[in-house]
Write a protein that holds these residues in place. Structure first.
Motif, PDB file in Angstrom:
ATOM      1  N   LEU A 116      73.867  12.789  52.156  1.00  0.00           N
ATOM      2  CA  LEU A 116      74.577  14.274  50.793  1.00  0.00           C
ATOM      3  C   LEU A 116      74.167  14.825  50.296  1.00  0.00           C
ATOM      4  O   LEU A 116      74.153  16.287  50.137  1.00  0.00           O
ATOM      5  CB  LEU A 116      75.607  13.796  49.643  1.00  0.00           C
ATOM      6  N   THR A 163      77.611  19.506  51.123  1.00  0.00           N
ATOM      7  CA  THR A 163      78.004  18.451  50.199  1.00  0.00           C
ATOM      8  C   THR A 163      77.762  18.927  48.869  1.00  0.00           C
ATOM      9  O   THR A 163      77.608  19.320  47.020  1.00  0.00           O
ATOM     10  CB  THR A 163      78.082  16.802  50.636  1.00  0.00           C
ATOM     11  N   CYS A 177      81.312  12.818  42.019  1.00  0.00           N
ATOM     12  CA  CYS A 177      80.085  12.989  43.296  1.00  0.00           C
ATOM     13  C   CYS A 177      78.764  12.905  43.131  1.00  0.00           C
ATOM     14  O   CYS A 177      77.858  12.484  44.095  1.00  0.00           O
ATOM     15  CB  CYS A 177      80.598  13.760  44.637  1.00  0.00           C
TER      16      CYS A 177
END
Length: 262
Positions: free
Chosen positions: A165, A170, A192
């Protein structure tokens, strides 16, 4: 000027002059947020099965400190807050040096999510550190202790997934969401981002704790569902706290640190 008259003229910009700052963040901000980290160190929200120590709620805000203050000032605030927490709340401290390292690297990595030109490649150095830690962790588990590969992959899920990630777009997506004016997007971005950054902080600590405690394969299998759940709890509590803090800071229009993400 009458009561209903609209003032005219060039828009004025408020700047702080002469205040002491570290990497663009006022020292007063660093002290306040370090104090918050210390207070939250008193509150355990989970238990580390390998060592029997409590996990402090302060872990949920380490990424937030990086987003609020920037990488250097954020790492300093979380490191100081954790250091004080080691003495005042030892029941959640774990191994002090490892706890301080995890806090500092979490805030630094969070602050390094910025895309400004002079710091847009800082994340590459962090990726090198995280990959080296994952390799060391895999060596200790698989080569030294004979943990099956599939068990290691499942047990280290939050570690290697967080690296992915952080490397992929992202990272910048979460950063843009945190800087959004829509608080729903801010909350999702914080959740997140906290999952990702806390996973990287876990990775920065676990090779050292595994070397010290050396838990056997049955504990590995027991931890497979527990560790992602704990990380999700960090993300949820981080989103609740972080969204409220960012909303409040925007509402009072406080001067934003130079490297802040929100």
């Amino acid at each position: 000027m009458t009561e209903n008259q609209i003032p005219e003229g060039a828009e004025r910009e408020v700047k702080m002059i002469g205040s002491a700052a570290i990497d663009g963040a006022p020292i007063a901000y660093i002290i306040v947020l370090a104090s918050v980290a210390t207070v939250l160190a008193f509150i355990p929200f989970s238990i580390v099965l390998g060592s029997g120590k409590g996990i402090p709620l302060s872990q949920s805000i380490y990424p937030l400190l990086g987003w609020l203050l920037g990488p250097l000032a954020g790492a300093l605030a979380s490191g100081i807050g954790t250091l004080i927490g080691v003495f005042l709340a030892p029941y959640t401290a774990g191994v002090p040096a490892i706890a301080i390292w995890g806090a500092a690297i979490a805030s630094f990595a969070a602050g390094a999510m910025v895309t400004v030109r002079n710091r847009q490649y800082w994340y590459l150095g962090l990726v090198g550190i995280f990959v080296s830690e994952l390799v060391a962790y895999a060596y200790l588990a698989i080569a030294r202790n004979g943990i099956p590969l599939d068990t290691f992959i499942a047990g280290a899920f939050i570690d290697w997934s967080s690296i992915l990630l952080f490397v992929l777009p992202t990272r910048t997506l979460f950063a843009r969401m945190i800087g959004s004016k829509d608080l729903i997007r801010v909350g999702i971005g914080i959740f997140c981002g906290t999952w990702m950054i806390c996973g990287l902080a876990h990775l920065s600590q676990v090779p050292f704790t595994y070397y010290l405690f050396n838990w056997p394969e049955p504990i590995w299998k027991m931890l497979i569902p527990v560790i992602p759940l704990e990380n999700a709890m960090r993300g949820l509590s981080g989103a609740v706290i972080g969204t409220g803090v960012i909303s409040g800071l925007r509402a009072i229009n406080i001067v934003k640190p130079k490297e802040a993400l929100y």
